[in-house]
Write an enzyme that holds these catalytic residues in place. Structure first.
Site, PDB file in Angstrom:
ATOM      1  N   ASN A  99       0.831  -1.212   0.000  1.00 15.95           N
ATOM      2  CA  ASN A  99       0.000   0.000   0.000  1.00 15.95           C
ATOM      3  C   ASN A  99       0.866   1.263   0.000  1.00 15.95           C
ATOM      4  O   ASN A  99       0.686   2.149  -0.826  1.00 15.95           O
ATOM      5  CB  ASN A  99      -0.917  -0.002   1.226  1.00 15.95           C
ATOM      6  CG  ASN A  99      -2.019   1.040   1.103  1.00 15.95           C
ATOM      7  OD1 ASN A  99      -3.015   0.827   0.420  1.00 15.95           O
ATOM      8  ND2 ASN A  99      -1.828   2.176   1.736  1.00 15.95           N
ATOM      9  N   SER A 124       7.246  10.993   8.936  1.00 14.59           N
ATOM     10  CA  SER A 124       6.946  10.811  10.352  1.00 14.59           C
ATOM     11  C   SER A 124       8.225  10.866  11.169  1.00 14.59           C
ATOM     12  O   SER A 124       9.293  10.447  10.697  1.00 14.59           O
ATOM     13  CB  SER A 124       6.300   9.434  10.518  1.00 14.59           C
ATOM     14  OG  SER A 124       6.229   9.072  11.876  1.00 14.59           O
ATOM     15  N   TYR A 149       5.755  -0.334   9.314  1.00  9.42           N
ATOM     16  CA  TYR A 149       5.161   0.981   9.010  1.00  9.42           C
ATOM     17  C   TYR A 149       6.266   2.040   8.954  1.00  9.42           C
ATOM     18  O   TYR A 149       6.403   2.783   7.977  1.00  9.42           O
ATOM     19  CB  TYR A 149       4.100   1.371  10.052  1.00  9.42           C
ATOM     20  CG  TYR A 149       3.775   2.841   9.973  1.00  9.42           C
ATOM     21  CD1 TYR A 149       3.065   3.358   8.896  1.00  9.42           C
ATOM     22  CD2 TYR A 149       4.250   3.743  10.941  1.00  9.42           C
ATOM     23  CE1 TYR A 149       2.823   4.727   8.783  1.00  9.42           C
ATOM     24  CE2 TYR A 149       4.007   5.101  10.835  1.00  9.42           C
ATOM     25  CZ  TYR A 149       3.295   5.590   9.754  1.00  9.42           C
ATOM     26  OH  TYR A 149       3.068   6.940   9.633  1.00  9.42           O
ATOM     27  N   LYS A 153       8.028   4.324   5.722  1.00  8.30           N
ATOM     28  CA  LYS A 153       8.229   5.786   5.627  1.00  8.30           C
ATOM     29  C   LYS A 153       9.707   6.096   5.352  1.00  8.30           C
ATOM     30  O   LYS A 153      10.029   6.988   4.570  1.00  8.30           O
ATOM     31  CB  LYS A 153       7.793   6.473   6.933  1.00  8.30           C
ATOM     32  CG  LYS A 153       6.299   6.468   7.157  1.00  8.30           C
ATOM     33  CD  LYS A 153       5.578   7.425   6.219  1.00  8.30           C
ATOM     34  CE  LYS A 153       4.081   7.248   6.277  1.00  8.30           C
ATOM     35  NZ  LYS A 153       3.322   8.029   5.340  1.00  8.30           N
TER      36      LYS A 153
END
Ligand code: NAD
Ligand code: WQD
Length: 338
Positions: A99, A124, A149, A153
């Site tokens: 994704n 982030s 996750y 990033k």
């Protein structure tokens, strides 16, 4: 001048769209509703008294993206669309990499095809991993991430750096958010996590509203003042204004730029609980449990570069964050579900 917002019905996207509409920007929104509700659009339209130009679809779908870029003359893309749960990413790494990384690659290919050169990316503070020094400034090391996750990033930042290097006409801003919390002061839009929240603020507000019995404080033996974790919480409306500032300044701040969006102040979990109780009058029962794997003791930003170059700074206090987070939860006990 049309601004394409991916993931625009999500938490940060919705607040940013509202601010952009109120400032007169022409905004095109796309989202696949994998982590948001169509009701967000109605609420933004009510608050802004403007129609939202929305296209439902997935950023991994090249044909869909091309149809949107063909219909509108887009000058800048603000890219929020991403999966964002740390715990979910550990059990579903392929879905997260697909994704977040495939989605961004498809978007970059389509931007290139249509000659769109301005890109603002939701990065982030998680890319800093375990901080090498505090406050974190943009020159601190990145990459020591502890979950898929965060790694997605970090990888995306590297991909964007390489892409910009290969095509110097591209203007790319990496915005590294610290801990976004709070909601629009109307209480009409806010954060609506699926299932049991992972993050501290929505967990506390759900305890306060009676959806959850108590908070677990993940560790009180960190080397911090009161032993609990310290973070740089930033009001989501300040974050939204950070995007407006980025958009306004990108024509001067060309090439590849990277900015922390934080307040520069750290608060501990216990300080957050105490402030919440004091302001709302709601008791937050809690237990202290084991540290959460992957958590760091403390982290807060140096927001100086954003102040200097974006001419932006966070203005809202911890009290504002608490008041607005609680107002949203209180008015919407079940989030966007009626
Ligand atoms: P969110 O989940 O509320 O919003 C993301 C939106 O993207 C959702 O509406 C979701 O439906 C949509 N989306 C996801 N995958 C998509 C796809 N393939 N195609 C189309 N739409 C898709 O998250 P948020 O809190 O608003 O975060 C926005 C961005 O900021 C994300 O990139 C996130 O990683 C980043 N970020 C968030 C935080 C945070 O704590 N909230 C902190 C730092 C960075
Ligand atoms: C804050 C503090 C916890 C919940 C996460 C992601 C990060 C970024 C923002 C997107 C910590 C403590 C929490 C609870 C607790 N997201 N806590 N009980 O971990 O700083 O950052 O969201 O990029 O990638 O990791 O935020 O709100 O989860 O935790 O004691 O039920 O609250 O240990 O000290 P975090 P958080």
């Amino acid at each position: 001048m049309k601004i394409l917002i991916t993931g625009g019905t999500g938490y940060i996207g919705s607040h940013t769209i509202l601010m952009l509409l109120n400032e007169g920007y022409d905004v095109i929104v796309i989202d696949n509703f994998s982590n948001s509700s169509p009701k967000v659009i109605e609420r933004i339209e009510f608050l802004s008294q403007k129609k939202v130009c929305f296209h439902e679809g997935d950023i991994r779908d090249e044909r869909f993206l091309k149809s949107v870029f063909k219909e509108h003359v887009i000058t800048t893309v603000i890219h929020f669309a991403s999966l964002k749960s740390v715990s979910e990413s550990i059990s579903m790494p392929i879905e997260y990499y697909d994704n977040n990384i495939s989605g961004t690659l498809t978007l970059l290919k389509v931007m290139n095809y249509f000659g769109v050169n301005n890109f603002i990316f939701s990065s982030s503070a998680t890319v800093y991993g375990a901080p090498s020094r505090i406050p974190l400034d943009e020159s601190c090391d990145t990459g020591d991430t502890t979950n898929p996750y965060g790694t997605s990033k970090y990888f995306l930042e590297q991909i964007l750096i390489d892409t910009q290097r290969a095509n110097p006409a591209l203007n790319i801003m990496l915005l590294r958010y610290f801990n976004p919390v709070g909601a629009h002061s109307s209480g009409f839009i806010g954060e609506d996590p699926n299932g049991i929240p992972n993050n501290l603020f929505p967990y506390i507000t759900q305890v306060a509203i009676g959806r959850l019995p108590r908070l677990s404080i993940f560790g009180d033996d960190y080397p911090t003042e009161d032993g609990t974790g310290v973070r740089d919480y930033i009001h989501v409306m300040d974050l939204a204004s950070g995007h407006v500032a980025a958009l306004n300044r990108q024509h001067v701040l060309t090439g590849l730029r990277c900015y922390n969006l934080g307040t520069g102040k750290g608060y501990s979990v216990k300080e957050i609980v105490e402030t919440f109780q004091k302001i709302t009058g709601k008791k937050i029962p809690y237990i202290v449990s084991a540290r959460r794997p992957g958590d760091i003791a403390e982290c807060w930003s140096s927001p100086e570069l954003a102040q200097k170059e974006l001419h932006w700074e966070a203005k809202r206090s911890l009290e504002d964050m608490v008041i607005d987070a609680w107002n949203w939860q209180n008015k919407n006990p079940n989030g966007y579900l009626e």
